[in-house]
Every structure is written in C-alpha cells, then in structure tokens.
Design a protein around this motif. Structure first.
Motif, PDB file in Angstrom:
ATOM      1  N   THR A 138       0.853  -1.184   0.000  1.00 25.45           N
ATOM      2  CA  THR A 138       0.000   0.000   0.000  1.00 25.45           C
ATOM      3  C   THR A 138       0.895   1.242   0.000  1.00 25.45           C
ATOM      4  O   THR A 138       1.816   1.345   0.799  1.00 25.45           O
ATOM      5  CB  THR A 138      -0.909   0.018   1.231  1.00 25.45           C
ATOM      6  OG1 THR A 138      -1.696  -1.183   1.254  1.00 25.45           O
ATOM      7  CG2 THR A 138      -1.843   1.223   1.194  1.00 25.45           C
ATOM      8  N   LEU A 139       0.616   2.168  -0.903  1.00 25.75           N
ATOM      9  CA  LEU A 139       1.436   3.366  -1.066  1.00 25.75           C
ATOM     10  C   LEU A 139       0.568   4.606  -1.056  1.00 25.75           C
ATOM     11  O   LEU A 139      -0.622   4.562  -1.375  1.00 25.75           O
ATOM     12  CB  LEU A 139       2.200   3.318  -2.398  1.00 25.75           C
ATOM     13  CG  LEU A 139       3.053   2.091  -2.688  1.00 25.75           C
ATOM     14  CD1 LEU A 139       3.572   2.155  -4.127  1.00 25.75           C
ATOM     15  CD2 LEU A 139       4.216   2.034  -1.714  1.00 25.75           C
ATOM     16  N   TYR A 140       1.204   5.726  -0.721  1.00 23.34           N
ATOM     17  CA  TYR A 140       0.500   7.007  -0.690  1.00 23.34           C
ATOM     18  C   TYR A 140       1.400   8.087  -1.305  1.00 23.34           C
ATOM     19  O   TYR A 140       2.588   8.178  -0.972  1.00 23.34           O
ATOM     20  CB  TYR A 140       0.166   7.409   0.745  1.00 23.34           C
ATOM     21  CG  TYR A 140      -0.551   6.335   1.537  1.00 23.34           C
ATOM     22  CD1 TYR A 140      -1.945   6.292   1.602  1.00 23.34           C
ATOM     23  CD2 TYR A 140       0.173   5.353   2.224  1.00 23.34           C
ATOM     24  CE1 TYR A 140      -2.600   5.309   2.333  1.00 23.34           C
ATOM     25  CE2 TYR A 140      -0.470   4.369   2.951  1.00 23.34           C
ATOM     26  CZ  TYR A 140      -1.856   4.350   3.001  1.00 23.34           C
ATOM     27  OH  TYR A 140      -2.490   3.370   3.720  1.00 23.34           O
ATOM     28  N   PHE A 141       0.835   8.914  -2.196  1.00 21.48           N
ATOM     29  CA  PHE A 141       1.568  10.015  -2.810  1.00 21.48           C
ATOM     30  C   PHE A 141       0.712  11.274  -2.832  1.00 21.48           C
ATOM     31  O   PHE A 141      -0.511  11.197  -2.937  1.00 21.48           O
ATOM     32  CB  PHE A 141       1.967   9.664  -4.256  1.00 21.48           C
ATOM     33  CG  PHE A 141       2.915   8.506  -4.381  1.00 21.48           C
ATOM     34  CD1 PHE A 141       4.283   8.694  -4.305  1.00 21.48           C
ATOM     35  CD2 PHE A 141       2.430   7.219  -4.592  1.00 21.48           C
ATOM     36  CE1 PHE A 141       5.162   7.625  -4.427  1.00 21.48           C
ATOM     37  CE2 PHE A 141       3.302   6.137  -4.719  1.00 21.48           C
ATOM     38  CZ  PHE A 141       4.668   6.349  -4.632  1.00 21.48           C
ATOM     39  N   ARG A 142       1.369  12.420  -2.757  1.00 22.26           N
ATOM     40  CA  ARG A 142       0.676  13.696  -2.862  1.00 22.26           C
ATOM     41  C   ARG A 142       1.712  14.763  -3.236  1.00 22.26           C
ATOM     42  O   ARG A 142       2.903  14.487  -3.305  1.00 22.26           O
ATOM     43  CB  ARG A 142      -0.003  14.068  -1.532  1.00 22.26           C
ATOM     44  CG  ARG A 142       0.998  14.371  -0.421  1.00 22.26           C
ATOM     45  CD  ARG A 142       0.315  14.701   0.892  1.00 22.26           C
ATOM     46  NE  ARG A 142       1.322  15.162   1.865  1.00 22.26           N
ATOM     47  CZ  ARG A 142       1.070  15.414   3.150  1.00 22.26           C
ATOM     48  NH1 ARG A 142      -0.159  15.225   3.626  1.00 22.26           N
ATOM     49  NH2 ARG A 142       2.037  15.843   3.958  1.00 22.26           N
ATOM     50  N   ASN A 143       1.231  15.988  -3.476  1.00 28.18           N
ATOM     51  CA  ASN A 143       2.120  17.123  -3.740  1.00 28.18           C
ATOM     52  C   ASN A 143       3.205  16.769  -4.753  1.00 28.18           C
ATOM     53  O   ASN A 143       4.398  16.836  -4.468  1.00 28.18           O
ATOM     54  CB  ASN A 143       2.761  17.616  -2.432  1.00 28.18           C
ATOM     55  CG  ASN A 143       1.747  18.181  -1.470  1.00 28.18           C
ATOM     56  OD1 ASN A 143       0.651  18.570  -1.851  1.00 28.18           O
ATOM     57  ND2 ASN A 143       2.087  18.217  -0.202  1.00 28.18           N
ATOM     58  N   ILE A 144       2.768  16.397  -5.964  1.00 26.05           N
ATOM     59  CA  ILE A 144       3.708  16.014  -7.017  1.00 26.05           C
ATOM     60  C   ILE A 144       3.821  17.181  -7.998  1.00 26.05           C
ATOM     61  O   ILE A 144       2.879  17.482  -8.732  1.00 26.05           O
ATOM     62  CB  ILE A 144       3.216  14.752  -7.739  1.00 26.05           C
ATOM     63  CG1 ILE A 144       2.894  13.640  -6.713  1.00 26.05           C
ATOM     64  CG2 ILE A 144       4.256  14.259  -8.739  1.00 26.05           C
ATOM     65  CD1 ILE A 144       2.252  12.408  -7.337  1.00 26.05           C
TER      66      ILE A 144
END
Length: 234
Positions: free
Chosen positions: A222-228
C-alpha cells in the motif's frame, strides 16, 4: 476562572483547526515555477503501465493503443484518490505520467507502510528507491542505508549518501533534479544523491533515454503520494 479557561480552550481549538485547514488548502498546490502533476481530485494526466521504454518503442501503434487501454483500466482498478492523496492498494502495476519528460526538477511527497518497498522511475527507468529502512529483511539490499538511492545502478553509486527517512507511516518529501544523465536527490531536505549518472536498466549498453515518463512504482505494498510538482528545464 472556569469561563476564562473554557474560552482559552476554544481559542486553542480554533487555532488548531485553522492551522489544519490552512495545511489542507496548500495540499497539491505547486510552488512558483512548478506545475502540479496531480490535481488532488482524480488521475487526470496519468496512465497505466505498458511494458518498458524498449518494448513500447518496438510495438505497432495499434498494438500499443490496445495495450494502453487495458493498462488504463487496470490502473483505475488499483489506484485511487482519497482526500487529496493518491492511494495504491498493493495490486496492479505502476502509475505513469501521460507525458514524457527530459530535464526537470520534481517534488514528490510519499508515505509507506511497514515492509514497504517502492520507487520512482525517471524517464521510464528504475529507480529512485523507497523502502522501510527499519525492516531487517530489506537490510541485505541496502534499506538500512536509506531511501532515495539510484538502486539499480551497477557502475555508478547505488546507495544513499545519508539516511534521511522519517519513520514508517509519516510523510517524506523528495526533491529530484535530473539534467542529462545526472541526478541529484534530496530527501526531507538532506542530500542523499549528488550528481550521479542514472544508468539504463533496460539496455545496459546504452545511456539513459533522453526523455521518458515518470512512474510511481510498486512492489505489492500500500502506497500514498501527494504534492507532485514538476518544473521542466532546458
């Protein structure tokens, strides 16, 4: 006195709420000179993974289009947007930018769970390493030295200069600069890679491709990304 204390408590609560609200308002809002690759709402501007740069270049246009349609559906099945965050369920393939990039500066916030193992492909090539640096089974691969390394390099450095990871479950921030073959990476404000050549994983006898997609890679976690955010450079 009790009334004053109650009033003071309300002011404190209001201050916390205002701070949290302000932080949320800044989520996925690019700094000056940068463009948001993720709009915070949906996966517009992203696509599913088809093969690799070499295999895609060898495909007929009609075959590539058909494969891309299937990959996009697979992407939608496993990559979601929740509360301004890209969430991967641990199944399926990498999430890729619809556009190719040459020279650029990139900001990415990421978060993993225990035993997490992930990475960011630059120009479609592996990879800027992400992993649980406290997970002993991964230490033999170099996890204890920290995230941010160009892990698939064979001739050039492939370990982080310093360990700058935050504890699993907390947000981390990459700043990645790629110009020509050279990559510099900061993790949480500390240099972990300095002007290192990124090698071509797919064709070891050739230099890294001049352009390519950026990919958020997975190893079943499980992964999480933001502010790219990205800034294209000359």
């Amino acid at each position: 006195m009790r009334s004053l204390l109650t009033l003071a408590g309300l002011f404190v609560a209001l201050g916390v709420w205002c701070s949290a609200t302000a932080a949320e308002e800044k989520l996925n809002t690019p700094p000056e000179g940068f463009t948001a690759l993720f709009n915070g709402v949906d996966l517009t501007g992203w696509k599913g993974l088809v093969g690799n740069p070499k295999s895609r270049a060898e495909m007929k246009p009609e075959d590539l289009a058909a494969a891309q349609a299937k990959a996009d559906q697979k992407m939608r099945d496993h990559w979601k947007v929740e509360n301004g965050i890209i969430v991967f369920d641990g199944k399926g393939d990498s999430l890729c930018t619809a556009k190719d990039y040459a020279n650029f500066e990139l900001y990415v916030d990421w978060k993993i769970e225990k035993a997490g193992d992930s990475g960011i492909y630059l120009r479609g090539s592996p990879q800027v390493q992400i992993w649980d640096t406290d997970h002993e089974p991964l230490w033999k691969l170099g996890a204890n030295k920290g995230s941010g390394s160009l892990w698939n390099n064979q001739k050039n450095p492939n370990q982080a200069e310093v360990k700058a990871d935050k504890p699993v479950g907390e947000w981390n921030t990459f700043f990645i600069r790629m110009v020509g073959e050279k990559v510099t990476i900061q993790l949480n404000g500390k240099n972990v890679v300095t002007d290192v050549t990124l090698e071509n994983y797919w064709e070891r006898d050739k230099p890294i491709y001049p352009t390519g997609q950026i990919e958020l890679q997975n190893h079943g976690n499980t992964l999480y990304f933001r502010n790219i955010y990205i800034k294209e450079l000359p």
